[in-house]
Design a protein around this motif. Structure first.
Motif, PDB file in Angstrom:
ATOM      1  N   UNK A 147       0.793  -1.362   0.064  1.00 18.73           N
ATOM      2  CA  UNK A 147       0.015  -0.028  -0.054  1.00 18.73           C
ATOM      3  C   UNK A 147       0.967   1.247  -0.169  1.00 18.73           C
ATOM      4  N   UNK A 148       2.100   1.115   0.129  1.00 20.48           N
ATOM      5  CA  UNK A 148       2.998   2.235   0.183  1.00 20.48           C
ATOM      6  C   UNK A 148       2.784   3.187   1.796  1.00 20.48           C
ATOM      7  N   UNK A 149       2.235   2.519   2.727  1.00 19.97           N
ATOM      8  CA  UNK A 149       1.605   3.006   3.714  1.00 19.97           C
ATOM      9  C   UNK A 149       2.907   3.857   4.666  1.00 19.97           C
ATOM     10  N   UNK A 150       2.645   4.850   5.322  1.00 20.84           N
ATOM     11  CA  UNK A 150       3.476   5.385   6.596  1.00 20.84           C
ATOM     12  C   UNK A 150       3.184   4.543   7.825  1.00 20.84           C
ATOM     13  N   UNK A 151       2.316   4.098   7.831  1.00 27.27           N
ATOM     14  CA  UNK A 151       1.760   3.163   9.207  1.00 27.27           C
ATOM     15  C   UNK A 151       0.426   2.322   8.753  1.00 27.27           C
ATOM     16  N   UNK A 152       0.321   0.950   9.434  1.00 23.83           N
ATOM     17  CA  UNK A 152      -0.503   0.275   9.227  1.00 23.83           C
ATOM     18  C   UNK A 152      -1.044  -0.262  10.803  1.00 23.83           C
ATOM     19  N   UNK A 153      -2.317  -0.238  10.998  1.00 26.39           N
ATOM     20  CA  UNK A 153      -2.924  -0.739  12.149  1.00 26.39           C
ATOM     21  C   UNK A 153      -3.721  -2.095  12.037  1.00 26.39           C
ATOM     22  N   UNK A 154      -3.207  -2.973  12.833  1.00 23.41           N
ATOM     23  CA  UNK A 154      -3.989  -4.460  12.864  1.00 23.41           C
ATOM     24  C   UNK A 154      -5.306  -4.020  13.595  1.00 23.41           C
ATOM     25  N   UNK A 220       0.624   9.057  23.512  1.00 26.18           N
ATOM     26  CA  UNK A 220       0.156   7.630  23.411  1.00 26.18           C
ATOM     27  C   UNK A 220      -0.153   7.391  22.002  1.00 26.18           C
ATOM     28  N   UNK A 221      -0.160   6.142  21.462  1.00 26.33           N
ATOM     29  CA  UNK A 221      -0.165   5.872  19.944  1.00 26.33           C
ATOM     30  C   UNK A 221      -1.625   6.042  19.872  1.00 26.33           C
ATOM     31  N   UNK A 222      -2.743   5.315  20.682  1.00 28.88           N
ATOM     32  CA  UNK A 222      -4.001   5.557  20.575  1.00 28.88           C
ATOM     33  C   UNK A 222      -4.525   6.992  20.663  1.00 28.88           C
ATOM     34  N   UNK A 223      -4.410   7.702  21.647  1.00 24.92           N
ATOM     35  CA  UNK A 223      -4.771   8.938  21.825  1.00 24.92           C
ATOM     36  C   UNK A 223      -3.987   9.998  21.018  1.00 24.92           C
ATOM     37  N   UNK A 224      -2.858   9.829  20.672  1.00 24.25           N
ATOM     38  CA  UNK A 224      -2.174  10.948  20.078  1.00 24.25           C
ATOM     39  C   UNK A 224      -1.555  10.864  18.342  1.00 24.25           C
ATOM     40  N   UNK A 225      -0.666   9.838  18.485  1.00 32.58           N
ATOM     41  CA  UNK A 225      -0.148   9.661  17.008  1.00 32.58           C
ATOM     42  C   UNK A 225      -0.984   9.203  16.029  1.00 32.58           C
ATOM     43  N   UNK A 226      -1.831   8.301  16.422  1.00 32.56           N
ATOM     44  CA  UNK A 226      -2.840   7.783  14.995  1.00 32.56           C
ATOM     45  C   UNK A 226      -3.876   9.024  14.847  1.00 32.56           C
ATOM     46  N   UNK A 227      -4.547   9.612  15.772  1.00 27.29           N
ATOM     47  CA  UNK A 227      -5.370  10.654  15.529  1.00 27.29           C
ATOM     48  C   UNK A 227      -4.627  11.959  14.611  1.00 27.29           C
ATOM     49  N   UNK A 228      -3.448  11.985  15.167  1.00 25.63           N
ATOM     50  CA  UNK A 228      -2.425  12.979  14.300  1.00 25.63           C
ATOM     51  C   UNK A 228      -2.166  12.649  13.161  1.00 25.63           C
ATOM     52  N   UNK A 229      -1.916  11.420  12.710  1.00 22.45           N
ATOM     53  CA  UNK A 229      -1.788  11.126  11.434  1.00 22.45           C
ATOM     54  C   UNK A 229      -3.042  11.214  10.529  1.00 22.45           C
ATOM     55  N   UNK A 230      -4.119  11.170  10.994  1.00 20.32           N
ATOM     56  CA  UNK A 230      -5.288  11.128  10.252  1.00 20.32           C
ATOM     57  C   UNK A 230      -5.512  12.746   9.990  1.00 20.32           C
ATOM     58  N   UNK A 231      -5.285  13.582  11.074  1.00 20.71           N
ATOM     59  CA  UNK A 231      -5.485  15.017  10.964  1.00 20.71           C
ATOM     60  C   UNK A 231      -4.584  15.655   9.787  1.00 20.71           C
ATOM     61  N   UNK A 232      -3.500  15.048   9.622  1.00 17.05           N
ATOM     62  CA  UNK A 232      -2.315  15.221   8.763  1.00 17.05           C
ATOM     63  C   UNK A 232      -2.551  14.801   7.235  1.00 17.05           C
ATOM     64  N   UNK A 233      -3.427  13.768   7.275  1.00 17.37           N
ATOM     65  CA  UNK A 233      -3.730  13.069   5.961  1.00 17.37           C
ATOM     66  C   UNK A 233      -2.847  12.072   5.613  1.00 17.37           C
ATOM     67  N   UNK A 234      -1.839  11.467   6.355  1.00 18.32           N
ATOM     68  CA  UNK A 234      -1.004  10.525   6.340  1.00 18.32           C
ATOM     69  C   UNK A 234      -1.401   9.165   5.766  1.00 18.32           C
ATOM     70  N   UNK A 235      -0.580   8.515   5.239  1.00 12.64           N
ATOM     71  CA  UNK A 235      -1.092   7.298   4.748  1.00 12.64           C
ATOM     72  C   UNK A 235      -1.069   6.090   5.837  1.00 12.64           C
ATOM     73  N   UNK A 236      -2.376   5.877   6.391  1.00 11.21           N
ATOM     74  CA  UNK A 236      -2.533   5.004   7.350  1.00 11.21           C
ATOM     75  C   UNK A 236      -3.561   4.090   6.948  1.00 11.21           C
ATOM     76  N   UNK A 237      -3.111   2.740   7.123  1.00 10.50           N
ATOM     77  CA  UNK A 237      -4.051   1.573   6.461  1.00 10.50           C
ATOM     78  C   UNK A 237      -4.359   0.717   7.623  1.00 10.50           C
ATOM     79  N   UNK A 238      -5.376   0.015   7.276  1.00  8.43           N
ATOM     80  CA  UNK A 238      -5.612  -1.210   8.337  1.00  8.43           C
ATOM     81  C   UNK A 238      -5.525  -2.542   7.734  1.00  8.43           C
ATOM     82  N   UNK A 239      -5.116  -3.340   8.709  1.00 15.55           N
ATOM     83  CA  UNK A 239      -4.858  -4.761   8.404  1.00 15.55           C
ATOM     84  C   UNK A 239      -5.915  -5.595   9.216  1.00 15.55           C
ATOM     85  N   UNK A 240      -6.718  -6.262   8.633  1.00 13.35           N
ATOM     86  CA  UNK A 240      -7.619  -7.059   9.298  1.00 13.35           C
ATOM     87  C   UNK A 240      -7.256  -8.543   9.617  1.00 13.35           C
ATOM     88  N   UNK A 241      -7.473  -8.797  11.056  1.00 17.86           N
ATOM     89  CA  UNK A 241      -6.996  -9.926  11.386  1.00 17.86           C
ATOM     90  C   UNK A 241      -8.144 -10.962  11.900  1.00 17.86           C
TER      91      UNK A 241
END
Length: 431
Positions: A147-154, A220-241
């Protein structure tokens, strides 16, 4: 074990206090709590790593780390005693001004940012050390690259009534994350974050450095890093387990996950030879099941001696169930002794506990929540802390808490109704 992947540094966050586990995490870090008899909770994350070919692992500890350090040691049981890579245990230190204790999950990684800067790895896999699951991380890493992601969350689906305990994720048809809410009171979805992240290393260093300078951040990743990525429009993808995964952060979920191992077939197969769960195992003799014993639907670890009945229960190494005793729907940890004629029902007993003869633990239908810990003990489970010694013929109801190092003289009477608590008059400092 798989061929080593030297392009990934894995960081396991293992510093959690695990307050909701009550006495079981009072003297040890949550990832060091015994599970399924012979294992510790962190064994699952470590085994997932080596089975996925990831042998460069940093374990970040904080709260009461001694049990965890003793258990992992040099990492030999997981083939992690290596000259290059292997496992390294790191605790907080006075690394920078006004900081000697991790302020959040992101800060824990930031305080060890030199490890990121020095590694040749291109990707960083971040895991929690306190979940029960078997997962091959390679497909998630592959999706991240594709995906050329900058981060991926499970992510995975959980029952909607449990979703409030997790970060809630929404993704578009391409798998790109478009919304994230950390532990909302009224979740709109049951697609939750597993606390598993893949980051491009340089991108992560940049994000952590910026976050550390933000005095309003929770770091915190959940409270700060991930929301910050979304606000910045960064490439964040989800991997479904879609496999088995359990957060055992409460007394009930811990008990329930152990009980699920006794189903036929169990959702989590500990006997799968192609995906071994490794652990540090003490030398013990084989278990002994006497002719007088009756064992049904239970896990009996090495070193156990069973003379009575064990029904739908999990026994850790060295547990002794004496003649006439009945253990039912319970978890008994290392080297505890259940005295003659005792009955243990829906109880979790920590290590080196002695239950006096003729005792009844977990009786009656009164499930009033514990008076002091109503949010932790409210489903009928009674808990007993490390090295407690219970008098003979004691009778204890449900949702009771018997503290660490309790002695017979600490009991106000031989009958304790539901929802009660007994603590030791003199506390010890042993781990």
């Amino acid at each position: 074990m798989s061929r080593p992947n030297r392009n990934v540094l894995t960081i396991i966050l293992a510093g959690g206090q695990g307050e909701r586990l009550s006495i079981f995490s009072e003297k040890r870090a949550k990832p060091a709590v015994p599970f399924a008899g012979k294992y510790r909770i962190i064994d699952f994350a470590l085994s997932n790593c080596v089975n996925s070919g990831l042998f460069d692992i940093l374990v970040l500890t904080q709260y009461r780390p001694l049990s965890l350090h003793d258990h992992i040691g040099n990492g030999k049981p997981w083939d992690l005693d290596r000259l290059h890579g292997g496992v390294r245990m790191v605790s907080p230190y006075l690394g920078r001004k006004d900081s000697d204790w991790y302020r959040g999950t992101a800060d824990a990684v930031y305080q060890n940012i030199n490890e990121l800067e020095e590694t040749d790895a291109e990707y960083v896999l971040i895991l929690g050390g306190d979940h029960i699951y078997k997962m091959d991380y390679r497909p998630m890493l592959q999706l991240h690259r594709e995906k050329g992601a900058e981060a991926t969350v499970g992510v995975m689906r959980v029952p909607l009534e449990e979703a409030h305990r997790f970060g809630i994720v929404a993704a578009d048809d391409e798998g790109r994350v478009v919304e994230f809410q950390e532990k909302p009171k009224q979740p709109k979805s049951n697609l939750v974050s597993m606390g598993i992240y893949v980051f491009n290393k340089n991108y992560l260093i940049e994000k952590l450095t910026k976050d550390a300078q933000d005095s309003s951040s929770k770091h915190d990743f959940g409270h700060s890093i991930i929301p910050g990525m979304l606000n910045a429009g960064d490439k964040l993808y989800a991997y479904t387990f879609d496999g088995y995964w359990r957060d055992v952060g409460t007394v009930h979920s811990y008990w329930e996950a152990n009980m699920e191992l006794l189903q036929d077939p169990p959702e989590l197969d500990l006997y799968e030879r192609s995906w071994v769960v490794y652990t540090r195992s003490e030398e013990r003799p084989s278990a002994v099941i006497e002719a007088s014993a009756n064992v049904k639907d239970s896990l009996i670890s090495h070193g156990c001696q069973v003379h009575g009945q064990v029904i739908n229960s999990v026994l850790s190494p060295g547990v002794i169930v004496e003649e006439g005793a009945i253990v039912r729907d319970s978890i008994i940890m290392i080297d505890s002794v259940i005295g003659k004629g005792s009955v243990i029902d829906k109880t979790v007993i920590d290590k080196e506990v002695i239950i006096g003869e003729g005792s009844i633990i977990g009786y009656g239908d009164d499930t009033t929540p514990n008076k002091f810990e109503p949010h932790k003990l409210n489903t009928g489970i009674t808990i007993i802390g490390k090295r407690a010694q219970l008098p003979a013929n004691v009778k204890i109801g449900r949702n009771c808490k018997i503290g660490t190092d309790v002695k017979p003289e600490d009991f106000p009477s031989l009958e304790l109704g539901s929802a009660e608590t007994v603590t030791a008059a003199v506390q010890t400092t042993r781990k």
